[in-house]
Design a protein around this motif. Structure first.
Motif, mmCIF file in Angstrom:
data_model
loop_
_atom_site.group_PDB
_atom_site.id
_atom_site.type_symbol
_atom_site.label_atom_id
_atom_site.label_comp_id
_atom_site.label_asym_id
_atom_site.label_seq_id
_atom_site.Cartn_x
_atom_site.Cartn_y
_atom_site.Cartn_z
ATOM 1 N N PHE A 119 0.621 -1.016 0.037
ATOM 2 C CA PHE A 119 0.036 -0.042 -0.164
ATOM 3 C C PHE A 119 0.857 1.095 0.002
ATOM 4 O O PHE A 119 1.473 1.414 0.870
ATOM 5 N N VAL A 120 0.907 1.968 -1.148
ATOM 6 C CA VAL A 120 1.775 3.135 -1.167
ATOM 7 C C VAL A 120 1.104 4.358 -0.957
ATOM 8 O O VAL A 120 -0.002 4.595 -1.869
ATOM 9 N N TRP A 121 1.164 5.415 -0.223
ATOM 10 C CA TRP A 121 0.391 6.128 0.317
ATOM 11 C C TRP A 121 1.277 7.755 -0.142
ATOM 12 O O TRP A 121 2.506 7.804 0.098
ATOM 13 N N ILE A 122 0.256 8.548 -1.088
ATOM 14 C CA ILE A 122 0.902 9.850 -1.495
ATOM 15 C C ILE A 122 0.082 10.723 -0.721
ATOM 16 O O ILE A 122 -1.062 10.809 -0.710
ATOM 17 N N HIS A 123 0.937 11.815 0.301
ATOM 18 C CA HIS A 123 0.243 12.594 0.926
ATOM 19 C C HIS A 123 -0.418 13.851 0.200
ATOM 20 O O HIS A 123 -0.043 14.039 -0.898
ATOM 21 N N GLY A 124 -1.479 14.493 0.691
ATOM 22 C CA GLY A 124 -2.176 15.785 0.212
ATOM 23 C C GLY A 124 -1.476 16.863 0.651
ATOM 24 O O GLY A 124 -0.236 16.874 1.309
ATOM 25 N N GLY A 125 -2.071 18.092 0.408
ATOM 26 C CA GLY A 125 -1.419 19.262 0.670
ATOM 27 C C GLY A 125 -1.585 20.153 -0.449
ATOM 28 O O GLY A 125 -0.519 21.137 -0.430
#
Length: 542
Positions: A119-125
């Motif tokens: 599970f590869v997570w890409i942060h927001g912002g």
């Protein structure tokens, strides 16, 4: 010879009982020593690419040679450069150490992981702020559900997305911008080459993200360079708005190179050498101070077409998807709203001027008698709701699993602050990090009902990452969107439903279709009373 050195290092580590208690992994990238956390091995701050620094600023990430010795992976890497918060925000953390040398990722892996789903997570912002090390993204709980969790950093703001004619001229591909997206591709490539050493399955990778992270997920689905690097996608509160082309004034957007040239002039020089000599902190703060808004660029190479065009061509990655949005998206993003009209009559007049023959449909859904709520709902639906339903519809049309959701959960603090199911409110439920939210985040109660909802959402997300089908023991089966436009409604508890907000997605699709056909109008934040006059009905549009 290298393997012999590694064996000797590992033997030396094993001889020290204190050091030996911490996990050590010999990956193709090098040997790493992490930390243990209740059945989960954690490896923080792992470099995945060579950051382009100094005179190499604004270039694609470079290959990173295998390092020598044992690398300490007990601490997170530096966050990528970002401006200091200019106002109090529920999303703001105290900024950690920042650096241009920020291309790192962190891994949470079950002690017993073997060919586990990844599970590869890409942060927001908003492609401007954030970090993969933000506590709300702690991967421990998902790892305990059997996933190998990876959270990444990528270049942000002016350092991650600046396009300039001079930078394009330097590039073998003749393009610039999209550096942050190229970082994400490099991180996925690192995962493909290294994740087996941590017990992960490189043939079962889910790329996931929220807000700008979900925008990035869509861009990765559309990017040829990312093809084959992931096998499922999760897009939470994505927005498939129009993006600038590199050089042409298409879709009502100023070309990315022109935007970059304007910014460079405001910064004092259009010479890349001078810009590269500028201190990274000064550059980041000054760019943000001009109102510069980083975004992906349609350059014909990294991103060949507008995202909506790529999906219409069935040219996106053919992978299962889980996508949805929150009922209160805009309650915490009111800067996206235009100034409200003085009264109901003015509201209705503005809608009729903007939506023409579709005005009656618009007013039926977003009536003048409740201006504030109508404006909140219209912007939410036009950006986040339309995008999410379009994503699941497109993937279902490809024969892929497609799962749609609405997060509609409230608790006392959100009701008190009028933030019912606000943008990103689902994150602490998925990651089980209710106690690790930012300081100003509405405090989540410690109650059995909140615990049950978090457990259910974590189970659904983990199941989808593992199998492509979201399931949670003791809760309803999540209906496929292909079956009667099914969706899951997360309110007090998960409930299955069908045909969320009938007619709403079709209304916004009709608006976008006509704007696309006209070719000179963005389908962006120009919603409701801010909408320009709607072009006449075009072929293939409602």
């Amino acid at each position: 010879m290298i393997r012999l050195r590694v064996a000797l290092i590992l033997m030396a580590l094993a001889a020290d009982p204190v050091v030996a208690a911490e996990p050590v992994v010999d990956a193709p990238a090098g040997v790493l020593q992490g930390a243990s956390d209740r059945g989960v091995r954690v490896f923080r701050g792992i470099p995945y690419a060579q950051p382009p620094l100094g005179e190499r600023r604004w270039r694609p990430p470079g290959a990173l040679p295998r390092w020598d010795g044992v690398r300490d992976a007990s601490k997170f890497g530096a966050a990528c450069m970002q401006p200091k918060p200019r106002a109090a925000s529920i999303y703001a953390w105290a900024l950690p150490a920042m650096s241009e040398d920020c291309l790192s990722l962190s891994i949470w892996a079950p002690d017993t992981a073997k060919q586990a789903p990844v599970f590869v997570w890409i942060h927001g912002g908003a492609l401007t702020t954030g970090s993969g090390s933000d506590p709300i993204y702690d991967g421990t709980a998902l790892a305990k559900r059997g996933l190998v969790v990876v959270s990444i950093n990528y270049r942000l703001g002016v350092l991650g997305y600046l396009a300039l004619p001079q930078l394009s001229a330097e590039s073998p591909d003749g393009v610039s911008g999209n550096y942050g997206l190229l970082d994400q591709v490099a991180a996925l490539d690192w995962v493909k080459r290294n994740i087996s050493a941590f017990g992960g399955d490189p043939a079962n990778v889910t790329v996931a993200g929220e807000s700008a992270g979900a925008l990035s997920v869509m861009a990765l689905m559309a990017a040829p360079a990312a093809r084959g690097l992931f096998h499922k996608a999760i897009a939470q509160s994505a927005y498939m708005v129009s993006a600038p082309a590199l050089r042409d004034p298409l879709n009502g957007m100023v070309p990315a190179e022109d935007q970059g040239s304007s910014l460079a002039a405001k910064l004092g020089s259009t010479d890349p050498a001078a810009l590269r000599a500028m201190d990274a902190t000064t550059l980041t703060e000054n760019a943000a101070g001009t109102g510069y808004f980083p975004f992906i660029t349609i350059d014909g190479k990294v991103l060949p077409h507008q995202l909506v065009d790529t999906f219409d061509r069935n040219a996106q990655a053919p992978v299962p998807i889980l996508a949805g949005f929150n009922s209160g998206e805009i309650r915490s993003l009111r800067f996206l709203l235009p100034k409200p009209p003085a009264n109901a009559a003015a509201y209705e007049a503005a809608i009729r001027a903007g939506y023409g023959d579709l005005a009656d449909l618009f007013l039926a859904r977003y009536p003048a008698k409740t201006i504030e709520e109508s404006m909140l709902a219209a912007t939410r639906d036009a950006m986040y709701g339309w995008t999410a339903e379009r994503l699941v519809s497109n993937q279902a049309a490809l024969g892929q699993g497609a799962y749609f959701y609405l997060f509609d959960h409230a608790y006392p603090a959100t009701q008190e602050w009028n933030l019912h199911a606000f943008h990103a409110a689902e994150l602490p439920y998925i990651f089980d990090t209710a106690g690790k939210t930012p300081p100003l985040w509405p405090k989540i109660p410690s109650s059995l009902s909140e615990r049950k909802l978090s457990d259910a959402m974590g189970d659904y997300w983990a199941s989808f990452a593992a199998t492509g089908k979201p399931r949670a023991k003791g809760w309803p089966d999540w209906p496929s969107y292909a079956e009667n436009r099914g969706f899951l409604h997360f309110a007090d508890v998960p409930r299955a439903g069908s045909h969320l907000f009938p007619g709403v997605s079709a209304l916004h699709e009709a608006v976008v279709c006509r704007r696309r056909a006209a070719g000179d109008i963005a389908w962006n934040w120009n919603v409701g009373v801010a909408a320009p006059p709607l072009p006449p009905k075009a072929k293939g549009c409602q």
